[in-house]
Design an enzyme around this catalytic site. Structure first.
Site, PDB file in Angstrom:
ATOM      1  CB  SER A 182      -0.905   0.019   1.235  1.00 11.14           C
ATOM      2  OG  SER A 182      -0.130   0.232   2.418  1.00 11.14           O
ATOM      3  CE  LYS A 183      -0.094   8.634  -0.334  1.00 10.95           C
ATOM      4  NZ  LYS A 183      -1.149   9.663  -0.428  1.00 10.95           N
ATOM      5  NE  ARG A 184      -1.757   3.851   6.564  1.00  7.92           N
ATOM      6  CZ  ARG A 184      -2.963   3.599   7.077  1.00  7.92           C
ATOM      7  NH1 ARG A 184      -3.135   2.612   7.941  1.00  7.92           N
ATOM      8  NH2 ARG A 184      -4.003   4.325   6.703  1.00  7.92           N
TER       9      ARG A 184
ATOM     10  CD  GLU B 197       2.170   8.012   2.787  1.00 10.42           C
ATOM     11  OE1 GLU B 197       1.648   7.562   3.835  1.00 10.42           O
ATOM     12  OE2 GLU B 197       1.602   8.792   2.006  1.00 10.42           O
TER      13      GLU B 197
END
Length: 507
Positions: A262-264, A267
């Site tokens: 995921s994007k998380r 990050e």
């Protein structure tokens, strides 16, 4: 294959294209090109409530950057357009009506509030509400109403949806090119909405109709669509159309732990999950990845070529790709491995190519033209490229080639700069000033000869000399550096270090 191979990549413009979506596009592209087929881009934008401005352009730009051109799609019109579902919406009503006439679908008038009531009522009893064979006749639809009543409600403008009539007590035998045979009990399936009250089809109806009209031969998509396979096969059967072959790709999993990437995760761990920058999320392009490296590492996420080969250009991937070698289980994403791939592609580039890519970074540091001379820069990248992963690494690796050090490594100073080092450096300067040839080999021979004549050890001269020239104990061969930056620059750096570091060592 006897049938013309036609595949489609059909993303929704609801945000940036995730790297998992790029892999889906890539596998479709490789499969199509292996069999001299067509790769089609179709924008599935029937859900206007989730439409994001700029997302379609992002998808197209991402595919172009990755070197995956589509044969038909928005901006590249073909014989089966238009290629945006929102521009095809007049097509779908006809097919929804056809299913109703065949007794394969029905009108449903249930309000959102009423359906929500049923869901909560089931939850209170520890059950799951499924709109299908066991309760459809108790709900508000054209199956439970008299035909005239249903038509009257439609004529009065009452909102309705069209649902698929899932037959009970059947065992569906489905074939997936990756997963093999799958058996589904139709009693477990719900009557999916095919046509919404806003006059737009759902994904399921539009997807099937478009794939049929565009003569799609193979549907290669993500594993998340596997639960929809049963409905899609039933829709093909209901229309009496030949279904395409299906293949559902494994998920790309998180680097650690469970779940899909995921994007998380990006990050949290500091790596991109999008091919190009999207708002505040940096992409692979902006991080400095080569598109060929991104394509290469994505190809091996879930696909095994059956050999030890890891580096493939696009043509090699097309030749080697075999969908039967795609894994069933999820592929774990490895950020370090992606960097390794980029490093391999950086090494494959010529010194001239790397020097050219490095030039904008040098320009940004406002260096004089003499320091940006292409020949000079090529020599530097040739020395340092084995240590670089990205072109952006070259500045940190090579700054001392372009300007004198502004500071000196504290630990190296404490270890290498003794009380008499500044005096030795001063004597070395006098010697260097007298040299008429500052080429690497001659310089090394002369300096080492001078060290011997002065009855000094190499340890007393060469480490502090590197500190004076570089500001640290890093870098390639010391005499290579000195020869490249030149006699005048080398002498000035030694003199400056002798003064500055001499003062510090006397404190």
């Amino acid at each position: 294959m006897s049938q013309k191979v036609r595949v489609r990549f059909a993303p929704s413009p609801t945000g940036p294209l995730h790297i998992g979506g790029v892999r889906t596009a890539l596998f479709n592209y490789l499969f199509a090109k292996k069999y001299d087929g067509d790769f089609i881009l179709r924008i599935e934008d029937t859900d206007r409530s989730r439409y994001i401005e700029g997302a379609e352009d992002y998808i197209i730009n991402a595919l172009q950057w990755c070197g995956l051109p589509f044969d038909e799609g928005p901006r590249v019109q073909g014989p089966y357009g238009p290629y945006r579902q929102s521009e095809r919406k007049m097509l779908y009503r006809k097919y929804a009506d056809e299913l109703i006439k065949k007794g394969k679908a029905y009108y449903a008038f249930d309000t959102a509030e009423k359906l929500d009531y049923h869901r909560k009522n089931h939850e209170a009893q520890g059950k799951t509400f499924i709109y299908n064979w066991h309760n459809r006749l108790k709900l508000d639809n054209s199956l439970s109403l008299m035909p005239e009543t249903a038509q009257e409600r439609i004529a009065n403008g009452e909102e309705y949806v069209v649902r698929f009539l899932t037959p009970p007590d059947e065992k569906l035998q489905l074939i997936d090119m990756i997963r093999g045979s799958i058996t589904i009990d139709t009693n477990t399936l719900d009557d999916k909405v095919l046509f919404k009250s806003d006059g737009m089809p759902t994904y399921h109806l539009a997807n099937i109709v478009d794939d049929h009209l565009m003569k799609i031969s193979h549907v290669i998509r993500g594993e998340e669509w596997l639960p929809s396979l049963a409905l899609h096969q039933q829709l093909y059967d209901a229309f009496e159309w030949q279904a395409p072959s299906f293949a559902h790709l494994p998920l790309i999993m998180k680097p650690t732990g469970k779940g899909k990437l995921s994007k998380r995760d990006g990050e949290k761990l500091g790596f991109p999950v999008f091919p190009l920058q999207w708002k505040d999320s940096i992409g692979y392009r902006e991080t400095g990845y080569f598109p060929e490296a991104v394509v290469n590492f994505l190809a091996l996420l879930g696909w095994n070529p059956g050999t030890e080969q890891e580096i493939f250009n696009l043509q090699e991937l097309i030749k080697a790709f075999d969908i039967s070698r795609v894994n069933k289980s999820g592929a774990r994403f490895d950020p370090d491995k992606t960097k390794w791939y980029n490093q391999q592609y950086l090494q494959k580039k010529t010194d001239a190519q790397l020097a050219s890519l490095f030039q904008p970074i040098l320009e940004a540091h406002d260096l004089p033209d003499t320091k940006r001379n292409p020949t000079y820069v090529e020599k530097i990248v040739a020395l340092l490229k084995d240590r670089a992963t990205f072109v952006s690494d070259f500045w940190e690796l090579s700054e001392y080639f372009f300007r004198p050090p502004e500071s000196y490594n504290e630990k190296a100073f404490q270890k290498q700069w003794k009380d008499n080092t500044s005096e030795i450096m001063g004597q070395l300067v006098s010697f260097l000033e007298g040299l008429s040839d500052f080429s690497e080999d001659i310089l090394e021979q002369k300096v080492k000869g001078w060290i011997g004549e002065m009855k000094l050890s190499f340890g007393k001269v060469l480490p502090p000399l590197r500190l004076a020239i570089v500001g640290d104990m890093k870098g390639p061969h010391l005499f290579t550096i000195m020869s490249l930056i030149g006699q005048s620059d080398s002498i000035e750096r030694i003199q400056r270090a002798a003064v500055l570091l001499g003062k510090l060592s006397n404190k």
